[in-house]
Scaffold this motif. Structure first.
Motif, PDB file in Angstrom:
ATOM      1  N   ILE A 183      -4.673   6.825 -29.843  1.00 47.20           N
ATOM      2  CA  ILE A 183      -4.285   6.337 -31.170  1.00 47.20           C
ATOM      3  C   ILE A 183      -5.515   6.208 -32.066  1.00 47.20           C
ATOM      4  CG2 ILE A 183      -3.301   4.398 -32.455  1.00 47.20           C
ATOM      5  CD1 ILE A 183      -1.250   6.050 -30.899  1.00 47.20           C
ATOM      6  N   ARG A 199      -3.247   4.052 -38.301  1.00 49.69           N
ATOM      7  CA  ARG A 199      -2.766   3.522 -37.015  1.00 49.69           C
ATOM      8  C   ARG A 199      -1.324   3.036 -37.158  1.00 49.69           C
ATOM      9  NH1 ARG A 199      -7.798   0.600 -37.394  1.00 49.69           N
ATOM     10  NH2 ARG A 199      -9.459   1.658 -36.228  1.00 49.69           N
ATOM     11  N   SER A 200      -1.051   2.359 -38.264  1.00 51.64           N
ATOM     12  CA  SER A 200       0.281   1.807 -38.476  1.00 51.64           C
ATOM     13  C   SER A 200       1.325   2.913 -38.589  1.00 51.64           C
ATOM     14  CB  SER A 200       0.299   0.940 -39.742  1.00 51.64           C
ATOM     15  OG  SER A 200       1.521   0.279 -39.884  1.00 51.64           O
ATOM     16  N   THR A 249       7.210   3.636 -32.164  1.00 47.01           N
ATOM     17  CA  THR A 249       8.097   2.522 -31.827  1.00 47.01           C
ATOM     18  C   THR A 249       9.529   2.847 -32.226  1.00 47.01           C
ATOM     19  OG1 THR A 249       6.287   0.953 -32.193  1.00 47.01           O
ATOM     20  CG2 THR A 249       8.496   0.049 -32.108  1.00 47.01           C
ATOM     21  N   ASP A 273      -2.961   2.071 -20.743  1.00 52.26           N
ATOM     22  CA  ASP A 273      -3.790   1.507 -21.808  1.00 52.26           C
ATOM     23  C   ASP A 273      -5.008   2.381 -22.065  1.00 52.26           C
ATOM     24  OD1 ASP A 273      -2.148  -0.611 -22.215  1.00 52.26           O
ATOM     25  OD2 ASP A 273      -3.337  -2.057 -21.081  1.00 52.26           O
ATOM     26  N   SER A 333       2.208  -1.655 -30.705  1.00 57.05           N
ATOM     27  CA  SER A 333       1.624  -0.926 -29.577  1.00 57.05           C
ATOM     28  C   SER A 333       2.022  -1.578 -28.260  1.00 57.05           C
ATOM     29  CB  SER A 333       0.094  -0.892 -29.697  1.00 57.05           C
ATOM     30  OG  SER A 333      -0.311  -0.147 -30.821  1.00 57.05           O
ATOM     31  N   VAL A 370       1.826   4.198 -34.757  1.00 55.35           N
ATOM     32  CA  VAL A 370       2.490   3.294 -33.797  1.00 55.35           C
ATOM     33  C   VAL A 370       3.864   2.874 -34.294  1.00 55.35           C
ATOM     34  CG1 VAL A 370       0.313   2.473 -32.812  1.00 55.35           C
ATOM     35  CG2 VAL A 370       1.346   1.212 -34.718  1.00 55.35           C
ATOM     36  N   PHE A 379      -3.584   5.500 -23.898  1.00 56.95           N
ATOM     37  CA  PHE A 379      -2.861   5.295 -25.152  1.00 56.95           C
ATOM     38  C   PHE A 379      -3.767   4.844 -26.294  1.00 56.95           C
ATOM     39  CE2 PHE A 379      -0.378   2.602 -28.039  1.00 56.95           C
ATOM     40  CZ  PHE A 379       0.648   3.473 -28.395  1.00 56.95           C
ATOM     41  N   HIS A 380      -4.499   3.757 -26.081  1.00 58.18           N
ATOM     42  CA  HIS A 380      -5.298   3.196 -27.173  1.00 58.18           C
ATOM     43  C   HIS A 380      -6.391   4.135 -27.676  1.00 58.18           C
ATOM     44  CE1 HIS A 380      -3.193  -0.575 -27.149  1.00 58.18           C
ATOM     45  NE2 HIS A 380      -3.416  -0.733 -25.861  1.00 58.18           N
ATOM     46  N   ASN A 390       0.140  -3.848 -35.876  1.00 60.53           N
ATOM     47  CA  ASN A 390      -0.097  -2.679 -35.024  1.00 60.53           C
ATOM     48  C   ASN A 390      -0.257  -3.072 -33.563  1.00 60.53           C
ATOM     49  OD1 ASN A 390      -0.003  -1.070 -37.289  1.00 60.53           O
ATOM     50  ND2 ASN A 390      -2.230  -0.911 -37.504  1.00 60.53           N
ATOM     51  N   VAL A 434       5.563  -0.550 -27.297  1.00 59.09           N
ATOM     52  CA  VAL A 434       5.641   0.804 -26.751  1.00 59.09           C
ATOM     53  C   VAL A 434       5.129   0.830 -25.317  1.00 59.09           C
ATOM     54  CG1 VAL A 434       4.792   3.176 -26.968  1.00 59.09           C
ATOM     55  CG2 VAL A 434       5.443   1.896 -29.010  1.00 59.09           C
ATOM     56  N   LEU A 435       3.991   0.181 -25.089  1.00 59.07           N
ATOM     57  CA  LEU A 435       3.403   0.170 -23.751  1.00 59.07           C
ATOM     58  C   LEU A 435       4.279  -0.596 -22.763  1.00 59.07           C
ATOM     59  CD1 LEU A 435      -0.330  -0.357 -24.700  1.00 59.07           C
ATOM     60  CD2 LEU A 435       0.655   1.651 -23.604  1.00 59.07           C
TER      61      LEU A 435
END
Length: 249
Positions: free
Chosen positions: A13, A113-114, A121, A6, A162, A117, A9-10, A158, A165-166
């Motif tokens: 992004i 962002r969309s 995905t 986390d 996310s 991610v 990743f965040h 989003n 994916v995580l």
């Protein structure tokens, strides 16, 4: 492990959305000027080739650092962490560049962002179990669909994408195995060849996302309203589970 991912990743992004859109535009403009591609498809191939080469080189260096005899766990962790953060950032920049080359424009941070991610995905097959608009975007793509969704609704989508994916790459597989960073297949020890395969796979998903309109037609006001209701229901369920969980003494 999930918390560690986390923290990589965040921010990565967010960095892509806030700082890599204009550089992506510059990459597209530079490739157009240098190679004079005949159409968007040729331009997208040039973009994919550029980022595949760059990410493969970085991954090879990270893999070499992890393989140094006597390198401690700290060295491997540092190399893997930096490599993953950089890889996500450059992968996101590539996705933005492909979107620009395909003729799309992400006017807001939430749209950027969309784009990122959603493509991640799709590329990693992480959309299984997602329903509604998020499921359609995460499995079949559709940048034009994203462009018609208000930012407040995109934020909810989003977050769900996310989390998928995580979940797939963080919670289920773990962040580190034998000194290699598993998420996205790019990390210390994975090697340039593996990195190239993953980058090309992501570029392929991006091409589909920016060219394909999901089955089911356009999104209308009712669909957006349903999405709001679903989002509130999910949030309520999460809060209820948190309240029901036993607390530590």
């Amino acid at each position: 492990m999930a918390g560690a991912i986390d923290r990589i990743f965040h921010p990565a992004i967010e960095r892509v959305a806030r700082t890599r859109y204009e550089p992506a535009r510059e990459v597209v403009a530079g490739l157009q000027l240098k190679y004079r591609p005949g159409n968007a498809d040729e331009l997208i191939k040039l973009i994919a080739k550029r980022y595949t080469r760059e990410l493969a080189a970085v991954s090879a260096l990270a893999g070499g650092a992890a393989a140094i005899p006597g390198a401690g766990t700290g060295t491997v962790l540092a190399s893997s962490t930096v490599d993953l953060a950089y890889s996500i950032t450059k992968m996101g920049e590539m996705i933005l560049a492909i979107g620009i080359a395909a003729g799309h424009d992400a006017e807001s941070l939430e749209q950027r962002r969309s784009w990122v991610v959603s493509v991640l995905t799709m590329a990693n097959g992480a959309a299984a179990g997602l329903e509604g608009v998020a499921g359609r975007i995460g499995s079949a793509g559709g940048a034009s669909l994203v462009g018609r969704i208000p930012d407040e609704n995109l934020s909810s989508i989003n977050a769900k994408l996310s989390a998928q994916v995580l979940t797939k790459f963080g919670i289920e597989q773990g962040a580190l195995r034998l000194g290699r960073l598993v998420p996205f297949g790019i990390g210390a020890g994975i090697g340039a060849g593996g990195s190239a395969l993953i980058t090309r796979s992501t570029a392929k998903a991006a091409r589909k996302f920016f060219e394909h309109e999901p089955a089911g037609g356009r999104i209308d006001d009712r669909c957006v309203t349903d999405l709001d209701v679903a989002g509130r229901s999910i949030e309520g369920s999460i809060q209820a589970r948190a309240m029901a969980s036993p607390t530590e003494a």
